[in-house]
Structure formats: C-alpha cells, structure tokens
Design a protein around this motif. Sequence first.
Motif, short mmCIF file in Angstrom:
data_model
loop_
_atom_site.label_atom_id
_atom_site.label_comp_id
_atom_site.label_asym_id
_atom_site.label_seq_id
_atom_site.Cartn_x
_atom_site.Cartn_y
_atom_site.Cartn_z
N TYR A 78 0.86 -1.19 0.00
CA TYR A 78 0.00 0.00 0.00
C TYR A 78 0.89 1.24 0.00
O TYR A 78 1.81 1.35 0.82
CB TYR A 78 -0.90 0.02 1.23
CG TYR A 78 -1.66 1.32 1.40
CD1 TYR A 78 -2.83 1.57 0.70
CD2 TYR A 78 -1.18 2.32 2.25
CE1 TYR A 78 -3.53 2.76 0.86
CE2 TYR A 78 -1.86 3.51 2.41
CZ TYR A 78 -3.03 3.73 1.70
OH TYR A 78 -3.70 4.92 1.85
N LYS A 98 -2.64 3.97 -3.59
CA LYS A 98 -2.65 2.88 -4.56
C LYS A 98 -2.13 1.60 -3.92
O LYS A 98 -1.50 1.61 -2.85
CB LYS A 98 -1.78 3.22 -5.77
CG LYS A 98 -0.32 3.47 -5.42
CD LYS A 98 0.51 3.73 -6.67
CE LYS A 98 1.98 3.95 -6.32
NZ LYS A 98 2.87 3.84 -7.47
N LEU A 125 -6.43 3.37 -5.78
CA LEU A 125 -7.49 3.26 -4.79
C LEU A 125 -8.27 4.56 -4.67
O LEU A 125 -9.50 4.56 -4.63
CB LEU A 125 -6.92 2.89 -3.42
CG LEU A 125 -6.21 1.54 -3.32
CD1 LEU A 125 -5.66 1.35 -1.91
CD2 LEU A 125 -7.15 0.40 -3.68
#
Length: 208
Positions: A78, A98, A125
Amino acid sequence: MKKLMILILFVSSVTAFGQSAQFGLKGGLNYGSTGGLDTFAPFAENFSIDGDDKVGFHVGLYSKFKLLGIFVQPELVYTRLNTEYSQDGTSADYNFSKIDIPLLVGLDIVGPLNIKAGPSFQLVLNNDLDGLGVAIEDPENSFTIGYQLGAGVQLGRLGIDLRYEGAFQDNDAISDTNVQDFGFVVDSRPSQWILSLSYQLKGNGDKK
C-alpha cells in the motif's frame, strides 16, 4: 478481468515456489511526485505545472525465492503519495493512494549486496485534489504498469532497499467541473524514489 489475472499470477507464483520461499514485512518512505498538471481552455493561454517532490510512505508484504541462481521477489504494498502544484501564489495538493504489486528479478552480487528490477503493477485506490475548489475524476486507467529498479543490502533478517519507480505512459485524471470548457489534467502516474526497511519472517527453508 486484467486486474484479477494479475492478482492470481501474484498468488500463484508464491504458492508454486512455496517450498523455498521466504516471507516478510516491509515499509518505508517515498520521495517524488506524480506527473504535470496541464490546463485547457479555448479562451485563455494554457499552461503546464510540474509537481513538487514530497515525502509519502508505503507498507506491505513480500515473498522471495531463488531459482537458477537468481531470486524472484513479488510484493503487495500500500502506497500513499502527495504532490503539490503551485503557480503565482496559488497551490493545490494532489493526494493519491494505490496498491503496488512489483514483480522483481534480482541477483546477489557481492556479500549482502543485491540488485533487482522488474515491472510494477499499480491499482489506484483513491485520488483527490485540495486547494482549487474543484473535484477531480478517477484516473483514465485504474490499473497501469510501470517499473522499479534498485539495489539492496540483506543483513540477516533485516533488509534495506533503495529503488526508483518510473512509468511507461501517462495516466490522466481530468477535472470534473468545467467552466466554459476550462479544466485541467493531472498525470497520476508517479516518478519516485523508494526507501524501504524489511524484516524477514521465518521461511519454509529456515532451520527450526
């Protein structure tokens, strides 16, 4: 479908070589920025602004296994980034998160020193822009492929790693509020340096 295939590839690669795989945790700092911010308007002079490099962070998992004298290192990470765009006293922060899935191939060269490189799959994300009062759409592609390359040092279970991440192509995010067709585009794909600290957990090949 493409995103699902990559995730399946990641899991399958770890499972297939699970007898000799080592597993661990990693985290650290990122320093860099996403691409430029470009305006578009038929009634005004358009301009482009480069983003200022800033510090972000990452945290995740990795696996490492050896094959024919080299090692393969898939990761699931992450990453949180922030890029500042400033022009004539006005500034905006582009916040970006992301999931990264690097699939690196490496070689131990001298003592604890190793080198590694490979593709990095990126799943966006979230992204938002603060400071201009204008919302931004999701990037054109939520899933893209870039690359990472770098070197590391392995000291027992502790690892230190420095890499550069780059992009093969732009991945534009467009403002979703236009005034008389005025708007802007941000290239969401980052170019950055990645400094990581990792800790190897007990692998299948370790002595008990």
